[in-house]
Design a protein around this motif. Structure first.
Motif, PDB file in Angstrom:
ATOM      1  N   LEU A   1      59.020  36.868 112.814  1.00 21.17           N
ATOM      2  CA  LEU A   1      57.720  37.361 112.378  1.00 21.17           C
ATOM      3  C   LEU A   1      57.452  36.827 110.983  1.00 21.17           C
ATOM      4  N   VAL A   2      56.284  36.196 110.813  1.00 18.05           N
ATOM      5  CA  VAL A   2      55.880  35.640 109.522  1.00 18.05           C
ATOM      6  C   VAL A   2      54.605  36.355 109.080  1.00 18.05           C
ATOM      7  N   VAL A   3      54.667  36.993 107.914  1.00 18.76           N
ATOM      8  CA  VAL A   3      53.497  37.646 107.327  1.00 18.76           C
ATOM      9  C   VAL A   3      53.112  36.816 106.108  1.00 18.76           C
ATOM     10  N   PRO A   4      52.196  35.856 106.275  1.00 12.63           N
ATOM     11  CA  PRO A   4      51.952  34.868 105.228  1.00 12.63           C
ATOM     12  C   PRO A   4      51.234  35.378 103.985  1.00 12.63           C
ATOM     13  N   GLY A   5      50.476  36.459 104.062  1.00 11.72           N
ATOM     14  CA  GLY A   5      49.749  36.937 102.892  1.00 11.72           C
ATOM     15  C   GLY A   5      48.464  36.171 102.630  1.00 11.72           C
ATOM     16  N   ARG A   6      48.215  35.123 103.401  1.00 13.16           N
ATOM     17  CA  ARG A   6      46.976  34.354 103.326  1.00 13.16           C
ATOM     18  C   ARG A   6      46.654  33.912 104.745  1.00 13.16           C
ATOM     19  N   LYS A   7      45.448  33.465 104.969  1.00 10.81           N
ATOM     20  CA  LYS A   7      45.055  33.028 106.309  1.00 10.81           C
ATOM     21  C   LYS A   7      45.831  31.770 106.680  1.00 10.81           C
ATOM     22  N   LEU A   8      46.587  31.862 107.760  1.00  7.63           N
ATOM     23  CA  LEU A   8      47.397  30.752 108.221  1.00  7.63           C
ATOM     24  C   LEU A   8      47.336  30.734 109.747  1.00  7.63           C
ATOM     25  N   SER A   9      46.795  29.688 110.322  1.00  4.83           N
ATOM     26  CA  SER A   9      46.676  29.583 111.774  1.00  4.83           C
ATOM     27  C   SER A   9      47.982  29.042 112.356  1.00  4.83           C
ATOM     28  N   PRO A  10      48.197  29.206 113.653  1.00  6.34           N
ATOM     29  CA  PRO A  10      49.381  28.608 114.286  1.00  6.34           C
ATOM     30  C   PRO A  10      49.457  27.091 114.080  1.00  6.34           C
ATOM     31  N   THR A  11      48.328  26.422 114.087  1.00  5.92           N
ATOM     32  CA  THR A  11      48.311  24.966 113.855  1.00  5.92           C
ATOM     33  C   THR A  11      48.751  24.638 112.431  1.00  5.92           C
TER      34      THR A  11
ATOM     35  N   ALA B   1      55.050  28.863 121.551  1.00  9.20           N
ATOM     36  CA  ALA B   1      56.031  28.688 120.475  1.00  9.20           C
ATOM     37  C   ALA B   1      55.588  29.394 119.197  1.00  9.20           C
ATOM     38  N   ILE B   2      54.309  29.274 118.853  1.00  6.82           N
ATOM     39  CA  ILE B   2      53.763  29.926 117.659  1.00  6.82           C
ATOM     40  C   ILE B   2      52.481  30.641 118.080  1.00  6.82           C
ATOM     41  N   ALA B   3      52.430  31.941 117.831  1.00  9.37           N
ATOM     42  CA  ALA B   3      51.253  32.716 118.224  1.00  9.37           C
ATOM     43  C   ALA B   3      50.784  33.573 117.062  1.00  9.37           C
ATOM     44  N   GLU B   4      49.470  33.744 116.968  1.00  7.45           N
ATOM     45  CA  GLU B   4      48.902  34.609 115.942  1.00  7.45           C
ATOM     46  C   GLU B   4      48.740  36.005 116.524  1.00  7.45           C
ATOM     47  N   LEU B   5      49.194  36.993 115.794  1.00  5.28           N
ATOM     48  CA  LEU B   5      49.067  38.384 116.227  1.00  5.28           C
ATOM     49  C   LEU B   5      47.767  38.969 115.690  1.00  5.28           C
ATOM     50  N   SER B   6      47.370  40.127 116.209  1.00  3.37           N
ATOM     51  CA  SER B   6      46.080  40.714 115.852  1.00  3.37           C
ATOM     52  C   SER B   6      45.971  41.079 114.373  1.00  3.37           C
ATOM     53  N   ASN B   7      47.093  41.351 113.709  1.00  5.98           N
ATOM     54  CA  ASN B   7      47.048  41.720 112.291  1.00  5.98           C
ATOM     55  C   ASN B   7      47.098  40.515 111.347  1.00  5.98           C
ATOM     56  N   GLY B   8      47.047  39.296 111.895  1.00  8.19           N
ATOM     57  CA  GLY B   8      47.054  38.091 111.064  1.00  8.19           C
ATOM     58  C   GLY B   8      48.428  37.496 110.840  1.00  8.19           C
ATOM     59  N   SER B   9      49.470  38.220 111.232  1.00  5.53           N
ATOM     60  CA  SER B   9      50.809  37.654 111.102  1.00  5.53           C
ATOM     61  C   SER B   9      51.057  36.687 112.259  1.00  5.53           C
ATOM     62  N   LEU B  10      52.125  35.928 112.152  1.00  8.16           N
ATOM     63  CA  LEU B  10      52.440  34.918 113.154  1.00  8.16           C
ATOM     64  C   LEU B  10      53.808  35.180 113.751  1.00  8.16           C
ATOM     65  N   LYS B  11      53.940  34.878 115.041  1.00  8.42           N
ATOM     66  CA  LYS B  11      55.202  35.045 115.753  1.00  8.42           C
ATOM     67  C   LYS B  11      55.705  33.662 116.142  1.00  8.42           C
ATOM     68  N   ILE B  12      56.959  33.369 115.813  1.00  9.01           N
ATOM     69  CA  ILE B  12      57.576  32.093 116.164  1.00  9.01           C
ATOM     70  C   ILE B  12      58.693  32.371 117.156  1.00  9.01           C
ATOM     71  N   ARG B  13      58.654  31.695 118.294  1.00 13.33           N
ATOM     72  CA  ARG B  13      59.764  31.751 119.253  1.00 13.33           C
ATOM     73  C   ARG B  13      60.672  30.576 118.912  1.00 13.33           C
ATOM     74  N   LEU B  14      61.867  30.880 118.419  1.00  5.39           N
ATOM     75  CA  LEU B  14      62.744  29.867 117.851  1.00  5.39           C
ATOM     76  C   LEU B  14      64.020  29.728 118.663  1.00  5.39           C
ATOM     77  N   LEU B  15      64.445  28.507 118.874  1.00  8.68           N
ATOM     78  CA  LEU B  15      65.728  28.209 119.496  1.00  8.68           C
ATOM     79  C   LEU B  15      66.624  27.627 118.408  1.00  8.68           C
ATOM     80  N   ALA B  16      67.598  28.408 117.965  1.00 10.53           N
ATOM     81  CA  ALA B  16      68.460  28.005 116.850  1.00 10.53           C
ATOM     82  C   ALA B  16      69.680  27.240 117.349  1.00 10.53           C
ATOM     83  N   LYS B  17      70.052  26.212 116.594  1.00  9.24           N
ATOM     84  CA  LYS B  17      71.251  25.427 116.879  1.00  9.24           C
ATOM     85  C   LYS B  17      72.087  25.400 115.606  1.00  9.24           C
ATOM     86  N   PRO B  18      72.960  26.412 115.421  1.00  8.68           N
ATOM     87  CA  PRO B  18      73.725  26.528 114.172  1.00  8.68           C
ATOM     88  C   PRO B  18      74.829  25.483 114.036  1.00  8.68           C
ATOM     89  N   GLY B  19      75.298  25.331 112.792  1.00 10.11           N
ATOM     90  CA  GLY B  19      76.405  24.440 112.498  1.00 10.11           C
ATOM     91  C   GLY B  19      76.006  22.991 112.259  1.00 10.11           C
TER      92      GLY B  19
END
Length: 125
Positions: free
Chosen positions: A104-114, A26-44
């Motif tokens: 894709l989340v590029v936090p600009g600071r160290k942020l782990s998936p947890t 669901a949330i993974a850290e990429l090699s460049n420090g950014s994070l990837k979120i696999r999201l299931l959206a439920k609009p409305g």
């Protein structure tokens, strides 16, 4: 275990899924420090909120309707506000017209998936 992609067939745009070779968490850290979120959206929904974080997806109710990118915009805005980073640091990289999205989340600071998981979850009552 799929990622959305778009195909044009007989002038109609539709969403289908294909197996993904990238990380299925669901949330993974990429090699460049950014994070990837696999999201299931439920609009409305009445209000935007994370409803569940499972092994493979982050489920989110989105207050905006699924038309003309309104739900996508609400997702990136909500996530950036929740994490406390600029909106430009959160982008949808896959699933623009699907419920299954990759963010894709590029936090600009160290942020782990947890850490990200704790920031996204609603506060304990």
């Amino acid at each position: 275990k799929r990622i959305c992609f778009f195909a044009i067939l007989s002038r109609f745009l539709y969403c289908t899924t294909i197996p993904s070779r990238i990380s299925q968490s669901a949330i993974a850290e990429l090699s460049n420090g950014s994070l990837k979120i696999r999201l299931l959206a439920k609009p409305g929904a009445k209000q935007s909120e994370i409803t569940e974080i499972s092994e493979t997806f982050v489920s989110m109710r989105v207050s905006a309707p699924p038309r003309e990118g309104e739900a996508n915009s609400e997702i990136t805005k909500w996530i950036s506000n929740r994490i406390g980073i600029p909106k430009k640091s959160v982008s949808i990289i896959s699933g623009f017209k699907c419920r299954e999205k990759v963010i894709l989340v590029v936090p600009g600071r160290k942020l782990s998936p947890t850490d990200l998981k704790l920031l996204l979850l609603p506060p304990e009552k």
